[in-house]
Design a protein around this motif. Structure first.
Motif, PDB file in Angstrom:
ATOM      1  N   MET A  58       0.849  -1.190   0.000  1.00 38.53           N
ATOM      2  CA  MET A  58       0.000   0.000   0.000  1.00 38.53           C
ATOM      3  C   MET A  58       0.880   1.233   0.000  1.00 38.53           C
ATOM      4  SD  MET A  58      -3.239  -0.270   2.609  1.00 38.53           S
ATOM      5  CE  MET A  58      -4.533  -1.506   2.402  1.00 38.53           C
ATOM      6  N   ASN A  59       0.308   2.335  -0.463  1.00 40.25           N
ATOM      7  CA  ASN A  59       1.005   3.611  -0.291  1.00 40.25           C
ATOM      8  C   ASN A  59       0.913   4.004   1.180  1.00 40.25           C
ATOM      9  OD1 ASN A  59      -1.865   4.061  -0.802  1.00 40.25           O
ATOM     10  ND2 ASN A  59      -1.393   6.246  -0.675  1.00 40.25           N
ATOM     11  N   GLY A  60       1.931   4.709   1.675  1.00 41.06           N
ATOM     12  CA  GLY A  60       1.911   5.053   3.094  1.00 41.06           C
ATOM     13  C   GLY A  60       2.859   6.168   3.456  1.00 41.06           C
ATOM     14  N   GLY A  61       2.334   7.365   3.661  1.00 42.52           N
ATOM     15  CA  GLY A  61       3.163   8.487   4.063  1.00 42.52           C
ATOM     16  C   GLY A  61       2.982   9.674   3.145  1.00 42.52           C
ATOM     17  N   MET A  62       2.934  10.878   3.735  1.00 41.85           N
ATOM     18  CA  MET A  62       2.736  12.087   2.941  1.00 41.85           C
ATOM     19  C   MET A  62       4.008  12.441   2.172  1.00 41.85           C
ATOM     20  SD  MET A  62      -0.372  12.822   3.451  1.00 41.85           S
ATOM     21  CE  MET A  62      -1.711  12.546   4.611  1.00 41.85           C
ATOM     22  N   PHE A  63       3.823  13.102   1.020  1.00 43.16           N
ATOM     23  CA  PHE A  63       4.948  13.332   0.123  1.00 43.16           C
ATOM     24  C   PHE A  63       4.770  14.640  -0.628  1.00 43.16           C
ATOM     25  CE2 PHE A  63       1.662  10.719  -1.712  1.00 43.16           C
ATOM     26  CZ  PHE A  63       1.407  11.279  -2.959  1.00 43.16           C
ATOM     27  N   ASN A  64       5.877  15.100  -1.239  1.00 40.61           N
ATOM     28  CA  ASN A  64       5.837  16.346  -1.994  1.00 40.61           C
ATOM     29  C   ASN A  64       5.569  16.083  -3.473  1.00 40.61           C
ATOM     30  OD1 ASN A  64       8.275  15.483  -3.125  1.00 40.61           O
ATOM     31  ND2 ASN A  64       9.533  16.812  -1.847  1.00 40.61           N
ATOM     32  N   GLY A  65       5.678  17.117  -4.278  1.00 35.21           N
ATOM     33  CA  GLY A  65       5.360  16.991  -5.693  1.00 35.21           C
ATOM     34  C   GLY A  65       6.267  16.061  -6.462  1.00 35.21           C
ATOM     35  N   GLU A  66       7.421  15.726  -5.900  1.00 32.14           N
ATOM     36  CA  GLU A  66       8.343  14.791  -6.551  1.00 32.14           C
ATOM     37  C   GLU A  66       8.153  13.359  -6.065  1.00 32.14           C
ATOM     38  OE1 GLU A  66      12.157  16.385  -5.625  1.00 32.14           O
ATOM     39  OE2 GLU A  66      12.083  17.890  -7.222  1.00 32.14           O
ATOM     40  N   GLY A  67       7.209  13.170  -5.140  1.00 34.59           N
ATOM     41  CA  GLY A  67       6.975  11.842  -4.599  1.00 34.59           C
ATOM     42  C   GLY A  67       7.869  11.487  -3.433  1.00 34.59           C
ATOM     43  N   LYS A  68       8.644  12.457  -2.942  1.00 34.81           N
ATOM     44  CA  LYS A  68       9.545  12.202  -1.821  1.00 34.81           C
ATOM     45  C   LYS A  68       8.862  12.525  -0.496  1.00 34.81           C
ATOM     46  CE  LYS A  68      13.642  13.170  -4.625  1.00 34.81           C
ATOM     47  NZ  LYS A  68      14.846  14.012  -4.799  1.00 34.81           N
ATOM     48  N   PRO A  69       9.176  11.782   0.562  1.00 33.65           N
ATOM     49  CA  PRO A  69       8.505  11.984   1.850  1.00 33.65           C
ATOM     50  C   PRO A  69       8.770  13.370   2.418  1.00 33.65           C
ATOM     51  CG  PRO A  69      10.398  10.533   2.105  1.00 33.65           C
ATOM     52  CD  PRO A  69      10.198  10.711   0.632  1.00 33.65           C
ATOM     53  N   ILE A  70       7.742  13.948   3.051  1.00 38.47           N
ATOM     54  CA  ILE A  70       7.920  15.239   3.726  1.00 38.47           C
ATOM     55  C   ILE A  70       8.072  15.058   5.231  1.00 38.47           C
ATOM     56  CG2 ILE A  70       6.621  16.436   1.930  1.00 38.47           C
ATOM     57  CD1 ILE A  70       4.345  16.701   4.028  1.00 38.47           C
ATOM     58  N   GLY A  71       7.906  13.825   5.693  1.00 39.91           N
ATOM     59  CA  GLY A  71       8.076  13.523   7.105  1.00 39.91           C
ATOM     60  C   GLY A  71       9.079  12.404   7.290  1.00 39.91           C
ATOM     61  N   TYR A  72       9.193  11.909   8.507  1.00 33.92           N
ATOM     62  CA  TYR A  72      10.143  10.860   8.862  1.00 33.92           C
ATOM     63  C   TYR A  72      10.036   9.692   7.896  1.00 33.92           C
ATOM     64  CZ  TYR A  72      12.680   7.595  11.941  1.00 33.92           C
ATOM     65  OH  TYR A  72      13.576   6.698  12.470  1.00 33.92           O
ATOM     66  N   TYR A  73      11.194   9.241   7.427  1.00 34.73           N
ATOM     67  CA  TYR A  73      11.202   8.126   6.486  1.00 34.73           C
ATOM     68  C   TYR A  73      12.505   7.353   6.619  1.00 34.73           C
ATOM     69  CZ  TYR A  73      10.865   5.404   2.208  1.00 34.73           C
ATOM     70  OH  TYR A  73      10.803   4.350   1.319  1.00 34.73           O
ATOM     71  N   VAL A  74      12.377   6.052   6.911  1.00 35.05           N
ATOM     72  CA  VAL A  74      13.526   5.154   7.024  1.00 35.05           C
ATOM     73  C   VAL A  74      13.285   3.949   6.129  1.00 35.05           C
ATOM     74  CG1 VAL A  74      14.843   3.623   8.540  1.00 35.05           C
ATOM     75  CG2 VAL A  74      14.116   5.869   9.365  1.00 35.05           C
ATOM     76  N   GLU A  75      14.255   3.648   5.300  1.00 34.78           N
ATOM     77  CA  GLU A  75      14.180   2.509   4.391  1.00 34.78           C
ATOM     78  C   GLU A  75      15.429   1.645   4.561  1.00 34.78           C
ATOM     79  OE1 GLU A  75      14.228   1.810  -0.433  1.00 34.78           O
ATOM     80  OE2 GLU A  75      13.006   3.459   0.368  1.00 34.78           O
ATOM     81  N   ASN A  76      15.239   0.380   4.923  1.00 35.08           N
ATOM     82  CA  ASN A  76      16.362  -0.541   5.144  1.00 35.08           C
ATOM     83  C   ASN A  76      17.381   0.032   6.128  1.00 35.08           C
ATOM     84  OD1 ASN A  76      15.352  -2.489   3.339  1.00 35.08           O
ATOM     85  ND2 ASN A  76      16.281  -1.433   1.601  1.00 35.08           N
ATOM     86  N   GLY A  77      16.875   0.657   7.181  1.00 32.83           N
ATOM     87  CA  GLY A  77      17.737   1.187   8.227  1.00 32.83           C
ATOM     88  C   GLY A  77      18.386   2.516   7.910  1.00 32.83           C
ATOM     89  N   ALA A  78      18.168   3.050   6.714  1.00 32.82           N
ATOM     90  CA  ALA A  78      18.757   4.335   6.320  1.00 32.82           C
ATOM     91  C   ALA A  78      17.692   5.420   6.431  1.00 32.82           C
ATOM     92  CB  ALA A  78      19.293   4.271   4.905  1.00 32.82           C
TER      93      ALA A  78
END
Length: 262
Positions: A91-111
Motif C-alpha cells: 500500500m502507499n503510506g506516508g505524505m509526500f511532496n510533488g516529486e513523490g519524496k517523503p515530507i516527514g520521517y522516512y527510514v528505508e532498510n535502516g537508512a
C-alpha cells in the motif's frame, strides 16, 4: 516544508467529496493466498489486509536504488515481477511532496532519508497529532510523532510519518467527528495487541470517523494512523489487483518470510 498535493488534497471537515481513484487494472497473479479480505462496516465497503510478524516482513520502498521514486504500485509490481511470490501485498503510506519524496520521517532498510517533521502547517499531515508507523525485526508500532520523538532512541529498520492519527490510546483524534462530511477513498494502519499490523483501504468514499471507529471497535488497535486519501492504493498479487490512481510517494511492502529475497 513544501506541501505536495497529497498533503493539501483533503481536509477534515472540508465538506468536499473528493473524486475516487481509477479502477484497479488486472496485474500478474501470485500463487500465494491473499492476506486481504473484503469487509463491510456500517454500510462502507473496506479491504482489510493483515501483516503477521510470524509470517511476514514489512519494509518501505520509495524507488529503485539510486533512482527516482516509483510513484505507483504498478511500477513496483513491474520491478518485482520475478519475485511476485514473495509479495503478500503493498500500500502507499506516508505524505509526500510533488516529486513523490517523503515530507516527514522516512527510514528505508535502516537508512534515514528524512528526519521527523515537527513543523506546523495546513492539510491533514499537519493536523496534530500526526504519527509514525515503524518497526524492527517483526516488532511494529504506531505512535504519535511526539511520543516517537520522546521514546524511540534507536533507528528502526523502517519508518514512515503521516497524519493525522486516527486513534490515540483507543480514542478518536480530537478533531475527528463520528462521521464528517469529507469522504474520499482512504487508507490507514494500526497494530493490535498481538503485534499484527492491520492495513485498511476503503472501496469508496468514507469519513475519517468511520475509518477510525473501524479500527477502534472492530480491530481493537489502540493506535491507528491515517496513511492517505483519494490516491490510496493497494497491490494484492493474489487477486491480480494493482491500483492505479494519481502519482503516489512512499510504499509499504509486506512480504512472505519464506519467499522474501535475502
Amino acid at each position: 516544508e513544501p506541501a505536495g498535493q497529497p498533503v493539501m488534497r483533503t481536509e477534515i471537515g472540508s465538506g468536499k467529496a473528493d473524486s475516487i481513484g481509477a479502477a484497479e487494472p488486472a496485474g500478474p497473479v501470485s500463487p500465494q493466498p491473499s492476506a486481504c479480505t473484503s469487509v463491510t462496516f456500517e454500510n462502507a465497503g473496506l479491504i482489510h489486509c493483515v501483516a503477521d510478524p510470524a509470517v511476514h516482513t514489512i519494509s518501505m520502498v520509495l524507488g529503485p536504488q539510486g533512482g527516482a521514486p516509483y510513484r505507483s504500485l504498478a511500477k513496483l509490481a513491474e520491478a518485482m515481477a520475478g519475485d511476485i511470490a514473495s509479495v503478500a501485498f503493498a500500500m502507499n503510506g506516508g505524505m509526500f511532496n510533488g516529486e513523490g519524496k517523503p515530507i516527514g520521517y522516512y527510514v528505508e532498510n535502516g537508512a534515514r532519508l528524512k528526519e521527523l517533521s515537527q513543523t506546523d502547517g495546513s492539510g491533514n499531515f499537519h493536523l496534530k497529532p500526526n504519527g509514525v508507523f515503524y518497526g524492527t525485526k517483526g516488532k511494529w508500532q504506531v505512535k504519535t510523532s511526539d511520543e516517537f520523538y520522546r521514546t524511540v532512541g534507536d533507528r528502526p529498520q523502517f519508518g514512515t510519518q503521516s497524519g493525522p492519527m486516527l486513534l490515540i490510546d483507543g480514542k478518536l483524534h480530537p478533531e475527528i467527528t463520528e462521521d464528517g462530511p469529507s469522504r474520499p477513498l482512504r487508507n490507514g494502519v494500526g497494530v493490535d495487541s498481538q503485534g499484527r499490523a492491520h492495513f485498511v483501504i476503503s472501496q469508496g468514499p468514507v469519513s475519517f470517523g468511520k475509518l477510525a471507529r473501524y479500527y477502534r471497535d472492530v480491530l481493537k488497535t489502540p493506535n491507528a494512523l491515517y496513511l492517505d486519501g483519494s490516491v490510496s492504493s493497494l497491490w494484492d498479487p493474489a487477486s491480480g489487483r494493482v491500483d492505479s490512481a494519481a502519482p503516489i510517494g512512499p510504499l509499504i511492502l509486506v512480504q512472505n518470510q519464506e519467499k522474501a529475497a535475502p
